[in-house]
Structures are given as structure tokens and as C-alpha cells.
Scaffold this motif. Structure first.
Motif, PDB file in Angstrom:
ATOM      1  N   ARG A  88       3.226  -5.574  -5.621  1.00  0.00           N
ATOM      2  CA  ARG A  88       4.681  -5.553  -5.630  1.00  0.00           C
ATOM      3  C   ARG A  88       5.225  -5.049  -6.974  1.00  0.00           C
ATOM      4  O   ARG A  88       4.935  -5.593  -8.034  1.00  0.00           O
ATOM      5  CB  ARG A  88       5.233  -6.942  -5.336  1.00  0.00           C
ATOM      6  CG  ARG A  88       6.753  -6.968  -5.172  1.00  0.00           C
ATOM      7  CD  ARG A  88       7.252  -8.367  -4.874  1.00  0.00           C
ATOM      8  NE  ARG A  88       6.769  -8.836  -3.565  1.00  0.00           N
ATOM      9  CZ  ARG A  88       6.061  -9.941  -3.392  1.00  0.00           C
ATOM     10  NH1 ARG A  88       5.741 -10.687  -4.438  1.00  0.00           N
ATOM     11  NH2 ARG A  88       5.677 -10.298  -2.183  1.00  0.00           N
ATOM     12  N   GLY A  89       6.016  -3.974  -6.907  1.00  0.00           N
ATOM     13  CA  GLY A  89       6.657  -3.410  -8.080  1.00  0.00           C
ATOM     14  C   GLY A  89       5.745  -2.631  -8.998  1.00  0.00           C
ATOM     15  O   GLY A  89       6.185  -2.110 -10.030  1.00  0.00           O
ATOM     16  N   ARG A  90       4.476  -2.476  -8.654  1.00  0.00           N
ATOM     17  CA  ARG A  90       3.511  -1.804  -9.531  1.00  0.00           C
ATOM     18  C   ARG A  90       3.306  -0.351  -9.115  1.00  0.00           C
ATOM     19  O   ARG A  90       3.536   0.024  -7.959  1.00  0.00           O
ATOM     20  CB  ARG A  90       2.170  -2.539  -9.508  1.00  0.00           C
ATOM     21  CG  ARG A  90       2.273  -4.018  -9.812  1.00  0.00           C
ATOM     22  CD  ARG A  90       0.927  -4.702  -9.737  1.00  0.00           C
ATOM     23  NE  ARG A  90       0.119  -4.454 -10.926  1.00  0.00           N
ATOM     24  CZ  ARG A  90      -1.139  -4.868 -11.061  1.00  0.00           C
ATOM     25  NH1 ARG A  90      -1.724  -5.527 -10.067  1.00  0.00           N
ATOM     26  NH2 ARG A  90      -1.818  -4.627 -12.169  1.00  0.00           N
ATOM     27  N   LYS A 108       4.000  -0.676   2.143  1.00  0.00           N
ATOM     28  CA  LYS A 108       4.584  -1.734   2.959  1.00  0.00           C
ATOM     29  C   LYS A 108       4.597  -3.073   2.233  1.00  0.00           C
ATOM     30  O   LYS A 108       5.449  -3.933   2.501  1.00  0.00           O
ATOM     31  CB  LYS A 108       3.821  -1.847   4.288  1.00  0.00           C
ATOM     32  CG  LYS A 108       4.138  -0.730   5.279  1.00  0.00           C
ATOM     33  CD  LYS A 108       3.417  -0.944   6.585  1.00  0.00           C
ATOM     34  CE  LYS A 108       3.900   0.030   7.645  1.00  0.00           C
ATOM     35  NZ  LYS A 108       5.271  -0.256   8.112  1.00  0.00           N
ATOM     36  N   ALA A 109       3.656  -3.257   1.302  1.00  0.00           N
ATOM     37  CA  ALA A 109       3.584  -4.501   0.547  1.00  0.00           C
ATOM     38  C   ALA A 109       4.528  -4.512  -0.649  1.00  0.00           C
ATOM     39  O   ALA A 109       4.602  -5.521  -1.348  1.00  0.00           O
ATOM     40  CB  ALA A 109       2.153  -4.749   0.080  1.00  0.00           C
ATOM     41  N   GLY A 110       5.229  -3.390  -0.893  1.00  0.00           N
ATOM     42  CA  GLY A 110       6.250  -3.381  -1.923  1.00  0.00           C
ATOM     43  C   GLY A 110       5.876  -2.734  -3.239  1.00  0.00           C
ATOM     44  O   GLY A 110       6.537  -2.983  -4.258  1.00  0.00           O
ATOM     45  N   ALA A 111       4.841  -1.905  -3.261  1.00  0.00           N
ATOM     46  CA  ALA A 111       4.488  -1.204  -4.495  1.00  0.00           C
ATOM     47  C   ALA A 111       5.670  -0.359  -4.970  1.00  0.00           C
ATOM     48  O   ALA A 111       6.415   0.193  -4.161  1.00  0.00           O
ATOM     49  CB  ALA A 111       3.260  -0.332  -4.282  1.00  0.00           C
ATOM     50  N   GLY A 112       5.806  -0.245  -6.295  1.00  0.00           N
ATOM     51  CA  GLY A 112       6.933   0.508  -6.831  1.00  0.00           C
ATOM     52  C   GLY A 112       6.785   2.001  -6.621  1.00  0.00           C
ATOM     53  O   GLY A 112       7.746   2.697  -6.289  1.00  0.00           O
ATOM     54  N   LYS A 113       5.580   2.519  -6.812  1.00  0.00           N
ATOM     55  CA  LYS A 113       5.306   3.940  -6.615  1.00  0.00           C
ATOM     56  C   LYS A 113       3.844   4.075  -6.246  1.00  0.00           C
ATOM     57  O   LYS A 113       2.984   3.443  -6.862  1.00  0.00           O
ATOM     58  CB  LYS A 113       5.597   4.737  -7.883  1.00  0.00           C
ATOM     59  CG  LYS A 113       5.258   6.206  -7.788  1.00  0.00           C
ATOM     60  CD  LYS A 113       5.502   6.925  -9.120  1.00  0.00           C
ATOM     61  CE  LYS A 113       5.088   8.385  -9.050  1.00  0.00           C
ATOM     62  NZ  LYS A 113       5.272   9.068 -10.359  1.00  0.00           N
ATOM     63  N   VAL A 153      -1.063   4.573 -14.338  1.00  0.00           N
ATOM     64  CA  VAL A 153      -0.753   3.669 -13.233  1.00  0.00           C
ATOM     65  C   VAL A 153      -1.154   2.252 -13.624  1.00  0.00           C
ATOM     66  O   VAL A 153      -1.888   2.035 -14.592  1.00  0.00           O
ATOM     67  CB  VAL A 153      -1.478   4.086 -11.932  1.00  0.00           C
ATOM     68  CG1 VAL A 153      -1.037   5.467 -11.476  1.00  0.00           C
ATOM     69  CG2 VAL A 153      -3.005   4.031 -12.120  1.00  0.00           C
ATOM     70  N   ASP A 154      -0.671   1.286 -12.858  1.00  0.00           N
ATOM     71  CA  ASP A 154      -1.025  -0.114 -13.081  1.00  0.00           C
ATOM     72  C   ASP A 154      -2.281  -0.521 -12.326  1.00  0.00           C
ATOM     73  O   ASP A 154      -3.040  -1.386 -12.777  1.00  0.00           O
ATOM     74  CB  ASP A 154       0.123  -1.027 -12.625  1.00  0.00           C
ATOM     75  CG  ASP A 154       1.424  -0.748 -13.351  1.00  0.00           C
ATOM     76  OD1 ASP A 154       1.388  -0.566 -14.584  1.00  0.00           O
ATOM     77  OD2 ASP A 154       2.481  -0.703 -12.677  1.00  0.00           O
ATOM     78  N   LEU A 155      -2.480   0.088 -11.158  1.00  0.00           N
ATOM     79  CA  LEU A 155      -3.541  -0.353 -10.256  1.00  0.00           C
ATOM     80  C   LEU A 155      -4.151   0.846  -9.546  1.00  0.00           C
ATOM     81  O   LEU A 155      -3.431   1.748  -9.102  1.00  0.00           O
ATOM     82  CB  LEU A 155      -2.961  -1.325  -9.217  1.00  0.00           C
ATOM     83  CG  LEU A 155      -3.859  -1.754  -8.060  1.00  0.00           C
ATOM     84  CD1 LEU A 155      -5.002  -2.636  -8.553  1.00  0.00           C
ATOM     85  CD2 LEU A 155      -3.039  -2.487  -6.993  1.00  0.00           C
TER      86      LEU A 155
END
Length: 230
Positions: A88-90, A108-113, A153-155
Motif C-alpha cells: 500500500r502506497g509503495r 488492486k492492493a493499493g500500491a502507489g506506482k 523503487v521500494d519493493l
């Protein structure tokens, strides 16, 4: 199975057609269905009568792995949907995205980009269709990132990229650089031959289906965290 990096001219030709002829073939020959175990997501998928050889023999030396569901991607997708706080947000990069199952789950889970990367232009075309089908926005990149520097990226999610020795070595070396840059890495895999087990910590396990097994057969696949080596 063996990964083959396409020649630059081959890539350019495929890219030109990625939103045209390739996409039209996918729509006409790969029907849409809910993903087993992940019914929230619908994808174009191959069946015995899809005639994929007609597409790949003309435009690519790569096997059409993108057209099938693999256990590593399936387990990552299920995990992200069950634990949306993971993304989420990542900013997320899905390495070797194939048809985009994991990238779509992240969206769908809310990743930022989300950026989805693959070396096969057919996979990129399928991903774009599948993203639109599921109402999500995903950036795409046709490239082999394993020889390059870590992305911003974060992940990073990695599903089913440890089936061939040389590919596994390249991917592991790339992930080492990403880990050193502070990027979180999640790996999904059912236990393929060249999985770097000593570098992985188990997070979760799910029953999923896998390409190459009998219809309806269930296997266990695992979500791992990629860790520093000793």
C-alpha cells in the motif's frame, strides 16, 4: 526451460506490433478467465487450441511462458491481496512480469506506482490487455534489468525466475545489488531447482496451481523475503 534474451531488432519489431497484431492475436485466441485461487483477477490465458506457435515462431525466439499461470506468481498475487499493507502506497517493480498477475495484484492492493518488466514483447502486450481488463494502471518496461543498477523503487516482486541456472545467477546478483540499495524483495516460488534457499526467509505458503501440472492439480508455493548473504 531456458531464458533467451532477444536481439535488439527483434525487440523493436515486436514493440511496433505490441499494441496491434500481437494484442489482436491474444484477444482472439486466449480467452479471459478468473485466475484459479485468485478470482479477483481475470487474465487472458492459453489453452491447447490457442495456436501460440503461430505467434511466437514469427516474432520471437522466446517460449510463451507469459501465457500460462505459474505457481510463484500465483502465490505472490494471493499474498499481496491478502496482505495489502505489504504494498500500500509503495513503488513496486514486478520483475519478469509475464501476463502481469503479480503487478495487477499489487495495483488492486493499493500500491502507489507499479512498473512491470519483461524481456518478451508478447508478455508486455498481454500485460497491457490484462491491466485494462482489471481496471488498473501499470507502467511497462521491455528490458532485461538484471545487468543494470537497482531501480528507484521500494519493493521488487520476483515470481518463478529460478528455473534455469544462468538466469538464477543473474537474478540473484541483481537482487543483491537491490538489497544493498535498501529495496525490499519478495520472491514467490514452489521450490524450483535453482532457488537460492540459503538467501530466503519464508513468509507464507499457499495452495496454488502451476504450469505443467495436471489440470486441477494443486501444489504448495511459498512467499519468501530475500535476505543478505552470510
Amino acid at each position: 526451460m531456458r531464458a533467451v534474451t532477444p536481439e535488439p531488432r527483434e525487440i523493436e519489431a515486436a514493440v511496433v506490433d505490441a499494441t496491434g497484431e500481437i494484442a489482436a492475436f491474444i484477444v482472439a485466441n486466449l480467452p479471459v478467465a478468473a485466475v484459479p485461487g485468485t478470482p479477483e483477477i481475470r487474465l487472458h490465458g492459453a489453452h491447447p487450441g490457442s495456436g501460440l506457435r503461430r505467434l511466437t515462431e514469427r516474432r520471437s525466439r522466446l517460449s510463451p511462458y507469459w501465457a500460462y499461470q505459474w505457481a510463484g506468481g500465483a502465490v505472490l498475487a494471493r499474498h499481496l491481496l491478502d496482505h495489502p499493507e505489504t504494498v500500500r502506497g509503495r513503488t513496486v517493480l514486478d520483475l519478469g512480469t509475464g501476463s502481469g498477475l503479480v503487478a495487477i495484484a499489487a495495483a488492486k492492493a493499493g500500491a502507489g506506482k507499479i512498473t512491470a518488466v519483461d524481456i518478451d514483447a508478447h508478455a508486455i502486450a498481454a500485460l497491457r490487455l490484462n491491466a485494462a481488463l482489471n481496471g488498473v494502471t501499470i507502467e511497462t518496461q521491455l528490458a532485461d534489468l538484471t545487468a543494470g543498477e537497482p531501480p528507484r523503487v521500494d519493493l521488487i516482486t520476483v515470481g518463478d525466475l529460478f528455473y534455469e541456472r544462468r538466469l538464477a545467477r543473474r537474478v540473484t546478483a541483481f537482487l543483491d545489488r537491490c538489497l544493498a540499495a535498501g529495496i525490499t524483495i519478495l520472491v514467490g516460488d514452489p521450490g524450483r531447482a535453482y532457488l537460492p534457499r540459503e538467501r530466503l526467509a519464508m513468509i507464507a505458503e499457499y495452495p496454488v496451481t502451476d504450469f505443467g501440472t495436471a489440470a486441477g492439480e494443486i501444489t504448495r508455493a511459498t512467499v519468501f523475503s530475500f535476505m543478505q548473504g552470510s
